[in-house]
Scaffold this active site. Structure first.
Site, PDB file in Angstrom:
ATOM      1  N   HIS A   1      41.002 -20.771  -3.990  1.00 46.67           N
ATOM      2  CA  HIS A   1      39.587 -20.410  -4.204  1.00 46.67           C
ATOM      3  C   HIS A   1      38.745 -21.339  -3.318  1.00 46.67           C
ATOM      4  O   HIS A   1      39.154 -22.467  -3.023  1.00 46.67           O
ATOM      5  CB  HIS A   1      39.286 -20.650  -5.688  1.00 46.67           C
ATOM      6  CG  HIS A   1      37.934 -20.232  -6.161  1.00 46.67           C
ATOM      7  ND1 HIS A   1      36.791 -20.972  -5.933  1.00 46.67           N
ATOM      8  CD2 HIS A   1      37.542 -19.148  -6.870  1.00 46.67           C
ATOM      9  CE1 HIS A   1      35.762 -20.363  -6.506  1.00 46.67           C
ATOM     10  NE2 HIS A   1      36.185 -19.250  -7.075  1.00 46.67           N
TER      11      HIS A   1
ATOM     12  N   GLN B   1      42.590 -20.567 -13.539  1.00 45.66           N
ATOM     13  CA  GLN B   1      43.112 -19.269 -13.971  1.00 45.66           C
ATOM     14  C   GLN B   1      44.361 -19.435 -14.827  1.00 45.66           C
ATOM     15  O   GLN B   1      44.914 -18.446 -15.286  1.00 45.66           O
ATOM     16  CB  GLN B   1      43.451 -18.394 -12.749  1.00 45.66           C
ATOM     17  CG  GLN B   1      42.271 -18.036 -11.883  1.00 45.66           C
ATOM     18  CD  GLN B   1      41.298 -17.077 -12.573  1.00 45.66           C
ATOM     19  OE1 GLN B   1      41.620 -16.421 -13.550  1.00 45.66           O
ATOM     20  NE2 GLN B   1      40.075 -17.014 -12.059  1.00 45.66           N
TER      21      GLN B   1
ATOM     22  N   LYS C   1      36.016 -19.580 -18.668  1.00 45.40           N
ATOM     23  CA  LYS C   1      37.130 -18.631 -18.488  1.00 45.40           C
ATOM     24  C   LYS C   1      38.092 -18.671 -19.669  1.00 45.40           C
ATOM     25  O   LYS C   1      39.070 -17.943 -19.698  1.00 45.40           O
ATOM     26  CB  LYS C   1      37.885 -18.946 -17.194  1.00 45.40           C
ATOM     27  CG  LYS C   1      37.058 -18.712 -15.922  1.00 45.40           C
ATOM     28  CD  LYS C   1      37.905 -18.889 -14.700  1.00 45.40           C
ATOM     29  CE  LYS C   1      37.107 -19.153 -13.439  1.00 45.40           C
ATOM     30  NZ  LYS C   1      36.441 -17.970 -12.899  1.00 45.40           N
TER      31      LYS C   1
HETATM   32  C1  LIG Z   1      41.118 -20.312  -9.059  1.00 50.37           C
HETATM   33  C2  LIG Z   1      39.683 -20.714  -9.273  1.00 50.37           C
HETATM   34  N1  LIG Z   1      39.291 -21.941  -8.914  1.00 50.37           N
HETATM   35  C3  LIG Z   1      38.028 -22.355  -9.089  1.00 50.37           C
HETATM   36  C4  LIG Z   1      37.078 -21.530  -9.630  1.00 50.37           C
HETATM   37  C5  LIG Z   1      35.694 -22.032  -9.804  1.00 50.37           C
HETATM   38  O1  LIG Z   1      35.341 -22.057 -11.145  1.00 50.37           O
HETATM   39  P1  LIG Z   1      33.843 -22.315 -11.580  1.00 50.37           P
HETATM   40  O2  LIG Z   1      33.040 -21.204 -10.976  1.00 50.37           O
HETATM   41  O3  LIG Z   1      33.883 -22.254 -13.053  1.00 50.37           O
HETATM   42  O4  LIG Z   1      33.457 -23.614 -11.027  1.00 50.37           O
HETATM   43  C6  LIG Z   1      37.428 -20.234  -9.997  1.00 50.37           C
HETATM   44  C7  LIG Z   1      36.419 -19.299 -10.522  1.00 50.37           C
HETATM   45  O5  LIG Z   1      36.488 -18.111 -10.327  1.00 50.37           O
HETATM   46  C8  LIG Z   1      38.777 -19.814  -9.814  1.00 50.37           C
HETATM   47  O6  LIG Z   1      39.170 -18.584 -10.161  1.00 50.37           O
END
Ligand SMILES: Cc1ncc(COP(=O)(O)O)c(C=O)c1O
Length: 408
Positions: free
Chosen positions: A123, A202, A225
């Site tokens: 991500h 995730q 999440k």
């Molecule tokens: C694999 C992964 N890492 C990091 C994030 C970032 O999370 P947040 O938006 O809660 O900071 C997400 C959010 O979709 C994610 O799916």
């Protein structure tokens, strides 16, 4: 044992909603999960009759708030089997948790030419802060590629890890659903002399987590999440590493003393929790952790494995070559998150048509643009399932895809 989804669904008021006379089919849980009554009510009760500052005041109401806040930290620690609650740092979200460790540990430990290993399925939250350190420190990034079915290709891992200081990787891809062999990867990182940072955003919501069995050094994840409120993330880190790191944000709460010529930091976890935290959100998170624990994370995982095989069979048998589902086909190696291309229809158009049937999916690059380039797509539609999702939700998705074919 599998879970009783009919009972679980009753805990989530939003799932009782109908829009335009049709039931809501919420398939966007990888983006953010829905909230059970237990969380909504814990937060409402706290806001109504328990709200007070934490860490600052000595009156009874504030002491009660402190107990709830620190109690939630202990619940989170137990949930991921952290050795100590003081190793759990509350942040704004997982993105901030990753930035905290990357910037604080990274600035203190990485110099020009040092190598950080990432993977092609990260991500942006586990890519962009490293790019920022490339610009600031001149570090070098290496990447673990993917196999044809969207898992990490480990064939050259030892070579990639040579002279590496950090291996930072996702425990489960938010696009492909692929689950990483976290303990194996942490062991390989340590053998090469690197630390292991895990983006478990995730993963923590969907299966039992044991940071000690993983052998990780840092683990980041988000409350929103995992049935908890938004505005709150968590970083777990090994005490010794956290203690040696400089603070990330400066201000109130994170100091032991401040003078005209400088400051000293507070102990963990306050050292990394500058300013007033999201108090009611932490209380809500505590309720979410208790809720998930009562259901049992192994049961959640089993439900998602069963659902994944149902979804894969359904979509592949009904649509054949008209659908391309990215990621592993073996349900032991994936979570219930499915990104796909369908009959050449643009993902944004497709998601709008699905919305006409109240099927809520996400269309886009899913904050994983390097991965999208690798799989040769600008965007995908992503349907993601959770503990409250049912086979009927999958059927509704398939029916809505059929209706999209009629339109385009
Ligand atoms: C694999 C992964 N890492 C990091 C994030 C970032 O999370 P947040 O938006 O809660 O900071 C997400 C959010 O979709 C994610 O799916």
């Amino acid at each position: 044992m599998s879970i009783d989804v009919t009972t679980i669904r009753k805990d989530f008021p939003v799932l009782q909603r109908q829009i335009n006379g049709k039931p809501l089919v919420y398939l966007d849980s990888a983006n953010t999960s829905q909230k059970p009554n237990a969380v909504i009510e814990a937060m409402a009760a706290f806001m109504r009759t328990g709200y007070a500052p934490i860490n600052r005041s000595s009156y009874q109401l504030a002491a009660e708030a402190d107990t709830l806040y620190e109690g939630a930290r202990q619940l989170v620690a137990k949930f991921i089997n952290a050795p100590k609650a003081s190793e759990i740092i509350f942040t704004k979200n997982a993105t901030e948790a990753l930035n905290l460790v990357i910037m604080s540990w990274g600035r203190a430990n990485l110099r020009r030419g040092d190598v950080v290993l990432l993977t092609h399925m990260e991500h942006h939250a586990n890519i962009v802060p490293w790019h920022m350190l490339v610009a600031e420190r001149g570090i070098e990034l290496r990447w673990v590629p993917l196999t044809a079915d969207g898992q990490l290709d480990m064939s050259d891992l030892d070579t990639l890890l040579q002279d590496t200081k950090v291996f930072s990787f996702t425990a489960m891809s938010n696009v492909l659903g692929a689950i990483s062999p976290v303990a194996t990867l942490c062991a390989a990182a340590h053998k090469a002399g690197a630390i292991a940072i895990i983006d478990a955003c995730q993963s923590v919501p969907h299966q039992a987590t044991d940071v000690q069995a993983w052998g990780a050094d840092f683990v980041a994840f988000s409350s929103h999440k995992m049935c908890g409120p938004s505005g709150l993330g968590m970083l777990w880190g090994r005490e010794k590493l956290l203690e040696a790191m400089p603070p990330f944000l400066g201000g109130g709460n994170m100091i032991s003393d401040v003078r005209l010529d400088g400051f000293t930091t507070a102990c963990l976890p306050a050292k990394f929790e500058a300013g007033t935290p999201p108090i009611a959100e932490v209380v809500g998170l505590g309720a979410a952790v208790e809720y998930l624990q009562k259901i049992g994370m192994n049961n959640v995982r089993q439900h998602e494995i069963d659902l994944s095989s149902y979804v894969l069979n359904l979509l592949n048998s009904r649509f054949g070559d008209d659908i391309t589902i990215h990621g592993p086909t073996n349900t032991e190696h994936r979570g219930a998150t499915f990104s796909f291309a369908f009959r050449g229809i643009h993902p944004h158009d497709l998601s709008q048509v699905l919305d006409q049937q109240n099927v809520c999916v996400r269309a886009g690059h899913h904050c994983a643009k390097p991965l999208m380039r690798i799989i040769g797509a600008n965007a995908t539609v992503r349907a993601s399932f959770y503990l409250y999702s049912t086979q009927s939700d999958a059927d509704a998705l398939a029916d809505a895809l059929d209706s999209a074919s009629d339109i385009f």
